[in-house]
Design an enzyme around this catalytic site. Structure first.
Site, PDB file in Angstrom:
ATOM      1  N   THR A   1       0.840  -1.396   0.203  1.00  0.00           N
ATOM      2  CA  THR A   1       0.032   0.073   0.154  1.00  0.00           C
ATOM      3  C   THR A   1       0.867   1.312  -0.036  1.00  0.00           C
ATOM      4  O   THR A   1       0.389   2.277  -0.429  1.00  0.00           O
ATOM      5  CB  THR A   1      -1.059   0.048   1.246  1.00  0.00           C
ATOM      6  OG1 THR A   1      -0.088  -0.225   2.638  1.00  0.00           O
ATOM      7  CG2 THR A   1      -1.940  -0.988   1.081  1.00  0.00           C
ATOM      8  N   GLU A   2       1.984   1.251   0.537  1.00  0.00           N
ATOM      9  CA  GLU A   2       2.962   2.367   0.349  1.00  0.00           C
ATOM     10  C   GLU A   2       4.193   1.728   0.252  1.00  0.00           C
ATOM     11  O   GLU A   2       4.805   1.080   1.148  1.00  0.00           O
ATOM     12  CB  GLU A   2       2.852   3.162   1.837  1.00  0.00           C
ATOM     13  CG  GLU A   2       1.377   3.915   2.005  1.00  0.00           C
ATOM     14  CD  GLU A   2       1.439   4.795   3.349  1.00  0.00           C
ATOM     15  OE1 GLU A   2       2.699   5.295   3.773  1.00  0.00           O
ATOM     16  OE2 GLU A   2       0.629   4.823   3.955  1.00  0.00           O
TER      17      GLU A   2
END
Length: 485
Positions: free
Chosen positions: A328-329
């Site tokens: 996600t990041e």
């Protein structure tokens, strides 16, 4: 002395908020359970907010973008913080569930991927241990553990709500996003360093992942915090415990695991005496180090260490039954005040980290998606606008906030269109085109700081000077009139 006084006030305020839980009773509404009593919650729903997100989701789908909604990214409503001390209070579990249920009701027909919390570690540690982030409490050795405990309960309750009421209808998934660094032993032949590196990851990532996948906190956390608590004269561990019913309820409440990762640390063992007082950081008995040979980071904390990413992903596979993973990041930042669009370091970072992710996938890790962080430069919490993660440069000082593509945009476009790396020559070609594409725009923006400075002179300095001149003139006129009279 002042610092100690403020700490006492914070402890007392939290104690009062928690004590006030006894002032509440349960009642039922058609939207589920909520508290009423001394501080009744507002049942008002912001319809303009609902419409905004309805429109946003629809536009994303029209443009073939799959929406993934994060329900909580550190933005607790202020009234819940003031009245109940936020995540220090177990009542947040119910409020959060009501909020999530409303989102499922309004958006679940189009949204199939839900993330309950983004980086709960940051909420707990930086919000309630160090006080770096909101709400700014420094409840050393206790606040972070209690906040985390309530967030884990909230996540599991939301998962059960979706599973019971919405899964058959909407066919979606509910997960969580955990952000962590990888911890590598300084000396791989030293058992104490190996164990310290394991503690580093378990006190960070395992703190949240282990309850959701295995039903309880990591054993090493329970042992170390329990021992330190006993040595400090406490009758019970500072780490809260789950009942047997709660363990069963929490276990298995993740349809997918979001993984946020940026950098790595070398870890060595260090024994902190319990007499130093309670602290999340000393509970771990370790020291974090960086290799001086690692490339100097643009931001002080973010060293590029791609091989740590593969090891973290394999850790997830080994410890949690190889769950479905969405990265996600993952990205690199820079700190600068003027535009620098030829971001060579970001291209190298993306190349290195995505390569290690592909290796992890060949190892058998179930990675299903990857997100570069972030699309545009943005507000970076306590760093403000000074730390830039964006693929697109945003000129914040310009009232129109124009956006300019950095070289990494062209590189990343090619990367995702190929879904990986086709061959070395092709990658070199992408790299060359990306660097060339940013040069012309970069030259045009070379004078941008001067332009922004002139805008500041026009919009701020000139009116200020004019106002001062008027005031001075008025004062001189008054003095002249008095002398004449």
């Amino acid at each position: 002395m002042v610092g100690f006084f403020l700490w006492v006030l914070q402890v007392l305020s939290v104690a009062l908020c928690i004590q006030e839980e006894s002032d509440f009773q349960w009642t039922q509404t058609d939207r589920g359970s909520f508290y009423y009593g001394k501080f009744p919650p507002t049942e008002y729903v912001n319809e303009k907010g609902i419409q905004y997100y309805n429109d946003l989701i629809n536009v994303l789908l029209e443009n073939r973008v799959v929406p993934v909604i994060t329900l909580y990214h550190w933005d607790l409503p202020q009234n819940l913080q003031e009245k109940f001390c936020g995540w220090q209070n177990v009542s947040m579990v119910t409020y959060f569930n009501d909020y999530a249920n409303l989102c499922f009701e309004k958006f679940g027909d189009r949204v199939k991927h839900w993330i309950t919390f983004n980086s709960p570690w940051s909420v707990a540690v930086e919000g309630f241990e160090t006080g770096e982030h909101a709400p700014g409490f420094k409840l050393s050795g206790t606040g972070a553990y209690k906040a985390a405990h309530n967030m884990i309960k909230a996540h599991s309750k939301v998962w059960h709500t979706y599973n019971k009421n919405w899964r058959n209808k909407h066919k979606g998934m509910v997960g969580i996003s955990l952000t962590t660094e990888w911890g590598e032993p300084v000396d791989i032949s030293n058992q104490k360093d190996i164990e310290a590196a394991e503690r580093f990851v378990q006190f960070n990532f395992g703190w949240f992942a282990n309850p959701l996948y295995n039903g309880d906190y990591p054993q090493i956390m329970k042992e170390y915090i329990g021992q330190k608590s006993a040595q400090q004269g406490l009758g019970v561990s500072r780490l809260p415990t789950f009942t047997s019913q709660e363990k069963s309820y929490i276990k298995g409440t993740c349809d997918f695991l979001g993984v946020g990762h940026f950098t790595t640390r070398y870890i060595t063992n260090r024994n902190f005496p319990a007499t130093q007082g309670p602290s999340y950081f000393t509970d771990r008995d370790l020291t974090e180090l960086v290799d001086p040979k690692w490339p100097e980071p643009e931001s002080k904390w973010l060293y590029s260490v791609p091989w740590g990413f593969r090891r973290l992903l394999n850790f997830v596979k080994t410890h949690y039954g190889n769950p479905m993973v969405f990265v996600t990041e993952n990205g690199m930042s820079e700190k600068m005040h003027c535009a620098q669009l030829c971001d060579e370091w970001r291209i190298q970072y993306l190349k290195g980290y995505t390569n290690e992710m592909l290796k992890a996938m060949k190892d058998g890790v179930n990675v299903q998606g990857y997100t570069a962080w972030s699309l545009m430069d943005k507000f970076e919490w306590d760093e403000g606008f000074s730390e830039r993660f964006g693929l697109y440069y945003v000129e914040f000082r310009n009232k129109n906030k124009p956006r300019y593509p950095k070289a990494s945009v062209q590189f990343y476009k090619k990367l995702i269109s190929a879904n990986g790396f086709p061959n070395v020559r092709e990658v070199e070609k992408w790299h060359r085109i990306s660097t060339e594409s940013c040069s012309t725009i970069n030259q045009l923006l070379a004078a941008d700081p001067l332009v922004s400075h002139m805008e500041m002179v026009t919009e701020i300095v000139v009116p200020t000077v004019c106002t001062l001149c008027i005031l001075i003139s008025a004062i001189l006129l008054m003095i002249l009139l008095r002398r004449q009279s």
